[in-house]
Scaffold this motif. Sequence first.
Motif, mmCIF file in Angstrom:
data_model
loop_
_atom_site.group_PDB
_atom_site.id
_atom_site.type_symbol
_atom_site.label_atom_id
_atom_site.label_comp_id
_atom_site.label_asym_id
_atom_site.label_seq_id
_atom_site.Cartn_x
_atom_site.Cartn_y
_atom_site.Cartn_z
ATOM 1 N N SER A 136 -19.040 9.590 -0.318
ATOM 2 C CA SER A 136 -20.425 9.274 -0.666
ATOM 3 C C SER A 136 -20.835 8.001 0.056
ATOM 4 C CB SER A 136 -20.547 9.098 -2.185
ATOM 5 O OG SER A 136 -19.685 8.063 -2.636
ATOM 6 N N GLY A 137 -22.076 7.599 -0.162
ATOM 7 C CA GLY A 137 -22.550 6.370 0.454
ATOM 8 C C GLY A 137 -23.035 6.563 1.868
ATOM 9 N N GLU A 138 -23.225 5.465 2.571
ATOM 10 C CA GLU A 138 -23.781 5.488 3.913
ATOM 11 C C GLU A 138 -22.828 6.154 4.909
ATOM 12 O OE1 GLU A 138 -26.800 4.458 4.876
ATOM 13 O OE2 GLU A 138 -27.270 4.059 2.762
ATOM 14 N N ILE A 139 -23.425 6.867 5.838
ATOM 15 C CA ILE A 139 -22.657 7.421 6.964
ATOM 16 C C ILE A 139 -22.588 6.333 8.028
ATOM 17 C CG2 ILE A 139 -22.587 9.211 8.739
ATOM 18 C CD1 ILE A 139 -24.299 10.927 6.813
ATOM 19 N N PRO A 140 -21.384 5.912 8.413
ATOM 20 C CA PRO A 140 -21.273 4.761 9.331
ATOM 21 C C PRO A 140 -22.063 4.972 10.621
ATOM 22 C CG PRO A 140 -19.124 5.324 8.435
ATOM 23 C CD PRO A 140 -20.060 6.424 8.018
ATOM 24 N N ALA A 141 -22.847 3.955 10.964
ATOM 25 C CA ALA A 141 -23.675 4.041 12.167
ATOM 26 C C ALA A 141 -22.852 3.938 13.437
ATOM 27 C CB ALA A 141 -24.730 2.928 12.144
ATOM 28 N N ASP A 142 -21.591 3.474 13.322
ATOM 29 C CA ASP A 142 -20.788 3.317 14.533
ATOM 30 C C ASP A 142 -20.389 4.655 15.152
ATOM 31 O OD1 ASP A 142 -19.078 3.117 12.006
ATOM 32 O OD2 ASP A 142 -17.577 3.619 13.513
ATOM 33 N N GLY A 176 -25.530 11.538 -0.032
ATOM 34 C CA GLY A 176 -26.765 11.074 -0.636
ATOM 35 C C GLY A 176 -27.479 10.037 0.210
ATOM 36 N N ALA A 177 -27.272 10.061 1.518
ATOM 37 C CA ALA A 177 -27.850 9.073 2.430
ATOM 38 C C ALA A 177 -28.408 9.805 3.644
ATOM 39 C CB ALA A 177 -26.783 8.061 2.851
ATOM 40 N N SER A 178 -29.082 9.044 4.481
ATOM 41 C CA SER A 178 -29.675 9.630 5.684
ATOM 42 C C SER A 178 -28.716 9.507 6.861
ATOM 43 C CB SER A 178 -30.990 8.922 6.016
ATOM 44 O OG SER A 178 -30.761 7.528 6.207
ATOM 45 N N LEU A 179 -29.007 10.264 7.900
ATOM 46 C CA LEU A 179 -28.204 10.181 9.118
ATOM 47 C C LEU A 179 -28.522 8.884 9.857
ATOM 48 C CD1 LEU A 179 -28.553 13.825 10.496
ATOM 49 C CD2 LEU A 179 -26.485 12.786 9.570
ATOM 50 N N PRO A 180 -27.515 8.262 10.496
ATOM 51 C CA PRO A 180 -27.795 7.072 11.307
ATOM 52 C C PRO A 180 -28.773 7.405 12.430
ATOM 53 C CG PRO A 180 -25.436 7.341 10.944
ATOM 54 C CD PRO A 180 -26.082 8.590 10.453
ATOM 55 N N GLU A 181 -29.651 6.479 12.740
ATOM 56 C CA GLU A 181 -30.667 6.707 13.766
ATOM 57 C C GLU A 181 -30.060 6.962 15.142
ATOM 58 O OE1 GLU A 181 -33.960 7.041 13.602
ATOM 59 O OE2 GLU A 181 -33.736 7.022 11.415
ATOM 60 N N ASN A 182 -28.840 6.436 15.369
ATOM 61 C CA ASN A 182 -28.220 6.567 16.698
ATOM 62 C C ASN A 182 -27.162 7.652 16.756
ATOM 63 O OD1 ASN A 182 -26.300 5.381 15.083
ATOM 64 N ND2 ASN A 182 -25.525 4.003 16.670
ATOM 65 N N ILE A 183 -27.158 8.571 15.795
ATOM 66 C CA ILE A 183 -26.061 9.523 15.673
ATOM 67 C C ILE A 183 -25.894 10.384 16.917
ATOM 68 C CG2 ILE A 183 -27.470 11.323 14.605
ATOM 69 C CD1 ILE A 183 -23.799 10.434 13.757
ATOM 70 N N TRP A 184 -26.977 10.628 17.667
ATOM 71 C CA TRP A 184 -26.882 11.503 18.845
ATOM 72 C C TRP A 184 -26.504 10.741 20.106
ATOM 73 C CZ3 TRP A 184 -26.768 15.405 15.959
ATOM 74 C CH2 TRP A 184 -27.705 15.629 14.951
ATOM 75 N N ASN A 185 -26.272 9.433 19.994
ATOM 76 C CA ASN A 185 -26.041 8.620 21.190
ATOM 77 C C ASN A 185 -24.598 8.640 21.674
ATOM 78 O OD1 ASN A 185 -28.699 7.990 20.972
ATOM 79 N ND2 ASN A 185 -28.405 5.853 20.382
ATOM 80 N N SER A 186 -23.672 9.195 20.877
ATOM 81 C CA SER A 186 -22.276 9.262 21.298
ATOM 82 C C SER A 186 -22.172 10.086 22.577
ATOM 83 C CB SER A 186 -21.425 9.905 20.190
ATOM 84 O OG SER A 186 -20.075 9.942 20.554
ATOM 85 N N THR A 187 -21.689 9.461 23.634
ATOM 86 C CA THR A 187 -21.837 10.017 24.983
ATOM 87 C C THR A 187 -21.086 11.317 25.207
ATOM 88 O OG1 THR A 187 -20.032 8.597 25.728
ATOM 89 C CG2 THR A 187 -22.266 7.770 26.021
ATOM 90 N N ARG A 188 -20.020 11.569 24.444
ATOM 91 C CA ARG A 188 -19.218 12.773 24.689
ATOM 92 C C ARG A 188 -19.202 13.727 23.495
ATOM 93 N NH1 ARG A 188 -13.877 10.912 28.188
ATOM 94 N NH2 ARG A 188 -14.991 9.619 29.696
ATOM 95 N N LEU A 189 -19.993 13.446 22.501
ATOM 96 C CA LEU A 189 -19.996 14.297 21.315
ATOM 97 C C LEU A 189 -20.481 15.697 21.665
ATOM 98 C CD1 LEU A 189 -19.426 14.230 18.265
ATOM 99 C CD2 LEU A 189 -21.851 13.748 17.926
#
Length: 1012
Positions: A460-466, A484-497
């Motif tokens: 639970s809690g925040e999804i780490p932005a890192d 119960g939290a929102s997705l980090p704003e930078n979640i799509w920035n991981s270069t190889r995901l």
Amino acid sequence: MNPDSAFLFFVALFLLLIINSVLLQLVSATPTALPFQLLSLLSLKSAIKDPFSSFHDWDPTPTFTKSGFQDPIWCSWSGVECHPNSPEITSLDLSRRNLSGYIPSEIKYLTSLIHLNLSGNSFLGPFPTAIFDLSHLRTLDISHNNFTSIFPPGISKLKFLNVFNAYSNNFTGPLPLDLAHLHFLERLNLGGSYFNGRIPGSYGGFSRLKYLHLAGNILEGQIPEQLAYLTQIERMEIGYNTFSGGIPSEFPLLLNLKYLDIAGANLSGTLPWDIGNMTKLQNLLLFKNRITGEIPQSLGKLEALEELDLSENQLTGAIPSDLYNMKELTELSLMGNDLSGEIPEALGDLPNLASVQLWNNSLTGPLPQKLGSNDKLLQVDVSSNMLTGPIPPNLCHGNKLFKLILFSNKLEHELPASLANCTSLTRFRIQNNRLNGSIPYGFGLLENLTFADFSNNNFSGEIPADFGNAVRLQYLNISQNAFGASLPENIWNSTRLEIFSASSSEIVGDIPDFIGCRSIYKIELQENNLNSSIPWTIGHCEKLLTLNLSLNSLTGIIPWEISTLPSITAIDLSRNLLTGTIPSNFQNCSTIESFNVSYNMLTGPIPSTGTIFPGLHPSSFIGNDGLCGEILAKPCAADTLTAGAIEVRQQQPRRTAGAIVWIMAVAFGIGLFVLVAGTRCFQAKYNRRFGGGDEEIGPWKLTAFQRLNFTAEDVLECMAMTDKILGMGSTGTVYKAEMPGGEIIAVKKLWGKYKENIRRRRGVLAEVDVLGNVRHRNIVRLLGCCSNRECTMLLYEYMPNGNLDDLLHGKNKGENFCADWMTRYKIALGVAQGICYLHHDCDPVIVHRDLKPSNILLDGEMEARVADFGVAKLIQTDESMSVIAGSYGYIAPEYAYTLQVDEKSDIYSYGVVLMEILSGKRSVESEFGDGNSIVDWVRSKVKIKDGINQILDSNGGASCASVKEEMVQMLRISLLCTSRNPADRPSMRDVVLMLQEAKPKRKLPGNVVAEC
């Protein structure tokens, strides 16, 4: 002549006769001792095929001086050594020179020879018995050749022999009995051939033997108890045979034994109760047998043990609690048994422990909480047990842990924060547990992490932005949690995901903008509480294949940018609050296979042109009252209005009430006609797809090749709703499908037309029936076949790790896979075993005909499974055979003039696959030159200096000397398999044995990064 002169004359004559006699003896003695050695060497040179001019310095010309005396210059020839005080040849080393041909009988003239090494070549035919005349031999090495036939009698003549190495040949028949007469023998290696029958009991009579290797033959019967009389034996490898019975109870008498390997040998029975008496034992390898019973408590007495592998047996009971005595233990592998009870706490106190493999047992209780405190832990896999309690906090105390696999247990409490600082970690799987709390910050900053699965826990809690800053992360799954939290704003920035899954995780708020989305090809956000609109920036995800946003509260319109994605194949936006129309651009998108917008608030017409929508099931659009179109059998309002206007224009401007009633009746009739016609059209389409009563199409039939927990209706329902496309090929599209009972299967829907030739389809089903009986661990299992007269769907087991082509040439290249030579070897051997089964154990023989990396699938443990075998044959047409009998770059050269493919064609294709595994290159690349394949390129490279270094992939471990040696052995196998003459190619059974002989050292996975 006076008397004095006569006397002097006779004295001079006498002296002259004596001198002549001495000279004659010298002249006659020299040819018998020295020229015969020269003759022997020159005979060798002429009889042996030497493609790389290894004998360039064997020039006899300088051996004759101007004075006519012979000079033993051969002592300076390469591979030749002479006695320090005489010209007698004592050592001849011709190893690893790519020689072939035969050994001439003249070799027997090297009568002073002590050491003879012919290893690492391609000598053919029966073993030359002339070698048995070299009575002074101490060392004889003929390993890694192609000697055939029964090993001839006569080796007992070599009564001073200390070392005999015949590893990796093609000998047949029984093991040679007269070896037992060699009383000075210390090392004996007869492994990797085709010796059959029993191990002679007389082999227990070697009083000085320290090393015995008989592994990789076809030996059977019981292991003779007489082997326990080898009192000096230090290393024994007799696995990879087919013995009956168990380990002789006398084996604990081998008090000097340090290394025992009887893996993969069909052993049964129990382990000797007093096995702990073998106190010098350092390596005990008994994996892949049928050993039953409990692990003896005396095992704890093996204080020198470094490696214990009892995996893949039928062991029961608990792990012995006396593990704390094994202070030298580095590798513990007990996976794939039925062990129960708790893991001894003493495991955490072992100072040298580096690898723990306990997965797939029935272990309970907590993990030892001190595990990893020794600073040496490299990998832990305890998945698929029933473990409880917390994860030990010091697993990565030495920052060396690269693999942590804990999934499918009942582990509880929070994740240790220390794991988020484990920079060595590459693979992290903790799904299907009961872990809670929040995911610690830092996992996204781990520079080596490529795979992370947190799914099906209670986080639970925040999804780490890192996570958005991860540099190597390719797979991230946080599904089935309670954030119960929102997705980090930078979640799509991981270069190889590449894959991001966050389904059923109580995620709220907006979907972040997709700016920065680079490598992602699958996004799963279904069953959450997302309530924004779909960002139009999704157009930045140019590699996206699958998008699932179903079961949320998304509003707004469907962005037209989705339809511009060049590779999109599956879209699910169902059960949201979307409004507006379906963008007409979709009708021009030819890649889409699945499209679901049901249960929204969409309006307007469903596009009726293009290749997508007319072929979809109506269930993809239901629940949208405002949608209309032919697929729903619901005419759009504009069409109805137009028809009414035409009717009005046909009437007079003024009508009576009767005329109005008449018009209404006509309109009602027209509407009824449209409704009936639309209903029948819908029913026809539905029946055509799902097997209704249409006699032409016929009902759906499920042909099962093993017991299945689902029906044809379950498959059809799942196919109507699935959006998980695994891939597309020339024969059809493959879907991932989850059956109602939870089983995950792969469904291959073959390409086909409604009016396809019925006789051809019957041929398909008949051949599928044959293939359904194929049972082998390295062949993808065909579970069943769903078919009617229109469509055929093949049901296979699901392979979660994709295919070899993606791993060799896709986005994973150069990372975790490519650094693992053990994995490459394991895949190569698995493919060979699968094809060997098709060629030698199936009746009739099955020829794959299209073997290539994309048809080699990988299961959850990177075990290779050959797929699509025979499918090209199943869908034969009347077209040229070249269309279906293989892929460019893998087709054997003889196809051009025979137009036929057989087992030897498969072996050629397999050799090409080996070259790709070794080089990391594709079968056809521009650097090979116009019209050249990898086979031409490799053959050109092996002829030049340092050419092999250019072939072998440094990412595969070629920079490490021990790994390079093993890769070169596999390269030789690939060259044999790709011989231009089919008759020169080995059988696949030979290939399997050669690969088993070239197996990597077992400690490689843990040390390759550190050593190389």
